[in-house]
Structures are given as structure tokens and as C-alpha cells.
Design a protein around this motif. Structure first.
Motif, short mmCIF file in Angstrom:
data_model
loop_
_atom_site.label_atom_id
_atom_site.label_comp_id
_atom_site.label_asym_id
_atom_site.label_seq_id
_atom_site.Cartn_x
_atom_site.Cartn_y
_atom_site.Cartn_z
N GLU A 60 -21.36 7.82 0.20
CA GLU A 60 -19.99 8.13 0.61
C GLU A 60 -18.99 7.10 0.10
N PHE A 61 -19.49 5.93 -0.27
CA PHE A 61 -18.59 4.84 -0.64
C PHE A 61 -18.83 4.27 -2.03
N PHE A 62 -20.07 4.34 -2.51
CA PHE A 62 -20.43 3.62 -3.73
C PHE A 62 -21.24 4.51 -4.67
N PRO A 63 -21.18 4.21 -5.98
CA PRO A 63 -22.00 4.96 -6.94
C PRO A 63 -23.46 4.52 -6.87
N GLY A 64 -24.32 5.31 -7.45
CA GLY A 64 -25.73 4.95 -7.54
C GLY A 64 -26.47 5.17 -6.24
N ARG A 65 -27.73 4.75 -6.23
CA ARG A 65 -28.59 4.92 -5.07
C ARG A 65 -28.72 3.60 -4.31
N TYR A 66 -28.85 3.70 -3.02
CA TYR A 66 -29.04 2.52 -2.18
C TYR A 66 -30.49 2.05 -2.26
N SER A 67 -30.66 0.75 -2.28
CA SER A 67 -31.99 0.16 -2.17
C SER A 67 -31.93 -0.97 -1.15
N ILE A 185 -22.65 -3.57 -5.21
CA ILE A 185 -21.47 -2.76 -5.48
C ILE A 185 -20.71 -3.33 -6.68
N PRO A 186 -19.78 -2.55 -7.25
CA PRO A 186 -19.00 -3.07 -8.38
C PRO A 186 -18.30 -4.38 -8.02
N GLU A 187 -18.29 -5.32 -8.93
CA GLU A 187 -17.73 -6.65 -8.66
C GLU A 187 -16.27 -6.59 -8.24
N ARG A 188 -15.55 -5.60 -8.73
CA ARG A 188 -14.13 -5.51 -8.38
C ARG A 188 -13.91 -5.24 -6.89
N LEU A 189 -14.94 -4.76 -6.22
CA LEU A 189 -14.83 -4.47 -4.79
C LEU A 189 -15.22 -5.64 -3.91
N GLU A 195 -17.22 -14.22 2.78
CA GLU A 195 -17.81 -14.30 4.10
C GLU A 195 -17.07 -13.42 5.11
N LEU A 196 -15.75 -13.41 5.05
CA LEU A 196 -14.99 -12.56 5.96
C LEU A 196 -15.21 -11.09 5.62
N GLN A 197 -15.36 -10.77 4.34
CA GLN A 197 -15.68 -9.40 3.98
C GLN A 197 -17.05 -8.99 4.54
N ALA A 198 -17.99 -9.93 4.54
CA ALA A 198 -19.31 -9.64 5.12
C ALA A 198 -19.19 -9.39 6.62
N ASP A 199 -18.32 -10.14 7.31
CA ASP A 199 -18.10 -9.87 8.73
C ASP A 199 -17.48 -8.50 8.94
N CYS A 200 -16.55 -8.13 8.06
CA CYS A 200 -15.91 -6.81 8.14
C CYS A 200 -16.95 -5.70 7.95
N LEU A 201 -17.78 -5.84 6.93
CA LEU A 201 -18.81 -4.85 6.67
C LEU A 201 -19.83 -4.79 7.81
N ALA A 202 -20.07 -5.94 8.44
CA ALA A 202 -20.96 -5.95 9.60
C ALA A 202 -20.39 -5.09 10.73
N GLY A 203 -19.08 -5.24 10.98
CA GLY A 203 -18.45 -4.41 12.01
C GLY A 203 -18.51 -2.94 11.66
N ALA A 204 -18.25 -2.61 10.38
CA ALA A 204 -18.31 -1.22 9.96
C ALA A 204 -19.72 -0.65 10.10
N GLY A 263 -14.45 1.52 4.22
CA GLY A 263 -13.30 1.53 3.33
C GLY A 263 -12.27 0.46 3.67
N GLY A 264 -12.14 0.13 4.94
CA GLY A 264 -11.19 -0.90 5.36
C GLY A 264 -11.58 -2.28 4.94
N CYS A 265 -12.82 -2.46 4.51
CA CYS A 265 -13.31 -3.78 4.07
C CYS A 265 -13.21 -3.97 2.56
N LEU A 266 -12.79 -2.94 1.86
CA LEU A 266 -12.80 -2.98 0.40
C LEU A 266 -11.41 -3.08 -0.20
N THR A 267 -10.38 -3.26 0.66
CA THR A 267 -9.01 -3.32 0.16
C THR A 267 -8.50 -4.76 0.15
#
Length: 267
Positions: A60-67, A185-189, A195-204, A263-267
Motif C-alpha cells: 500500500e505504501f512501497f514498491p516491491g515485496r516485503y521481506s 524503501i527508496p532513499e528519498r523517503l 530516529e524520529l522517523q522510526a518513532d513515527c513509523l513505530a506509532g503507525a 504516509g504521515g511519516c514520509l513527508t
């Protein structure tokens, strides 16, 4: 400044994983050994829930397959040589590792017991396991960037926060798993505030798992996280405000992910 907290969080687990019932601090009558068994059970449950979320929602958010990343699990960093103090695992190391694909020489071996194993490294086997040739740091948790691609957490760090309640366990596992997501994920994201992005993704991740029905929330669990982050600020590398942000910043990032989703963690 007061940070508004999203009320409720973390506790029960899907049927495939057996989890300790209830949340919060263990009763005083519970033995230390029993409490540690409960903690390891919560660690294994957290791993399952988080991995399941990303497996379900990746496309739903990223290309490719999850591993899934490999799971080393718990280890005893007190057996190491203090590599963290030399900056090996700091933010610069994360960014450098992401940019050029590695830190140095190889990894000495995996001691984990599978993706969903909560027990992790057996300290009785000898020296602390390593990442890119360096012993894993004491009182910390980490994701070892590719090509080694594993998550691990120091048993003392987990036990320290677990005294506040089991929400601490889910935060740490979700945060380190989020670094594995950043590596995929793509480096641009990937934010410069990694570290704060990791906290955001943890909440999501955790709130998303709640919406999926694989995780049930109890009132007060985010307060457990807030209390642990504030109480242990600067006590450990994992709560170092210079590397990871203040408790207020971390809670704000976590809540953004909980309210806005991945999505809120990728902006």
C-alpha cells in the motif's frame, strides 16, 4: 511544553502467539524469573504483530515485496567492549551505512531463534554478538544495516522499561523494525531525522495493527512509554536526547504516526 498523548495502546496478541494476559507492572508477588518469562513472551508477541503489519500493508505504501529482517533478539551488551561509546552505532553510522551499504567487516554469526523467537541470544554462549565486527552496545537496541539486516535489543534495556509496563517492549521492537523498513524503501523517503522517523513509523505500525485487530489497546499504555522515556532520558544510548530526540519530540513523532499512519511519516 506538554505533549498531548493518544490514549490507549498495546497489549494482547493474535491467536497464533501465546501472550501474557493484561498489561502494566507485574504484581510484587510475581518472581523475577516469572516476570522475565513474561517479558520474553511480550517480545515474541511484539515481533509477530509488527512483522504481520508490514507483510499485510507493504504494497500500500512501497514498491516491491516485503521481506522480514532477521531477529537476533535479546543479548547481554555488558559482555561487549563499549563500541557504542566510540560512535559506532550513532546517527552518523546509520546514515553512512545507508549511503554506502556497510560499515566494515563481516558479522560473526547469528544466535537468534527465528523471526518470532523472543528469547534471542543466549548469553551463556560466550562473548556478545557483533554487527559489522563490533560487539552490540550495552543498554541499547539496534538494527544492523545491510548486508546483515537484523534487529536486536539489550536485555537490560528491555527489563528497565518493562518495569513501567509492556508498552515499552512494543515501542523498542517497533522502532528498530522501522529502521529495517528504512533500509528497504527508496532513499528519498528516508528522513534526515532518522530516529524520529522510526518513532513515527513505530506509532503507525502499532496503531495500524490495532486497526487490523492483531493488537488490542489498553488505556494508559502510552503513558507508560512517556514515563519510561522521561525517567530514563540520557540514562542509556537508546534514550539519549542528542541522538534520538527529547521525550517530547519522540512522543510527538510517535503520535503523528498513530494519527496519520505510515504516509504521515514520509513527508
Amino acid at each position: 511544553m506538554c505533549v498531548a498523548l493518544v490514549v490507549g495502546l498495546l497489549v494482547a496478541i493474535p491467536a497464533e502467539v501465546t501472550a501474557a494476559e493484561g498489561s502494566g507492572k507485574a504484581p510484587a508477588s510475581v518472581s523475577a524469573a516469572t516476570r522475565m518469562d513474561d517479558m520474553y513472551e511480550d517480545i515474541g508477541s511484539a515481533q509477530y504483530v509488527i512483522d504481520r503489519f508490514w507483510e499485510t500493508h507493504w504494497s500500500e505504501f512501497f514498491p516491491g515485496r516485503y521481506s522480514s529482517p532477521r531477529v537476533l533478539g535479546t543479548y547481554d551488551g555488558a559482555r561487549g567492549n563499549g563500541a557504542y561509546e566510540d560512535g559506532v552505532y550513532g546517527d552518523e553510522g546509520y546514515e553512512e551505512g545507508y549511503g554506502d551499504g556497510g560499515y566494515g567487516e563481516g558479522y560473526d554469526g547469528m544466535y537468534g531463534d527465528g523471526v518470532y523467537g523472543g528469547g534471542g541470544y543466549d548469553a551463556g554462549r560466550g562473548s556478545t554478538p557483533t554487527c559489522h565486527g563490533y560487539p552490540l552496545p550495552d543498554d541499547n537496541a539496534l538494527y544492523c544495516w545491510p548486508p546483515y539486516d537484523f534487529v536486536a535489543w539489550d536485555v537490560d534495556l528491555m527489563n528497565m522499561g518493562y518495569r513501567q509496563g509492556d508498552a515499552w517492549i512494543y515501542l523498542i521492537v517497533a522502532h528498530e523494525w522501522s529502521h529495517a523498513v528504512q533500509a528497504r524503501i527508496p532513499e528519498r523517503l528516508v528522513s534526515r531525522q532518522i530516529e524520529l522517523q522510526a518513532d513515527c513509523l513505530a506509532g503507525a505500525t502499532l496503531w495500524g495493527a490495532g486497526e487490523d485487530g492483531t493488537l488490542h489497546f489498553e488505556e494508559g499504555d502510552t503513558r507508560e512509554i512517556a514515563a519510561a522515556l522521561r525517567q530514563h532520558a540520557d540514562d542509556t544510548p537508546w534514550t539519549d536526547v542528542n541522538d534520538h530526540g527529547t521525550a517530547a519530540q519522540r512522543l510527538s513523532a510517535f503520535n503523528r504516526g498513530a494519527l496519520q499512519g505510515v504516509g504521515g511519516c514520509l513527508t
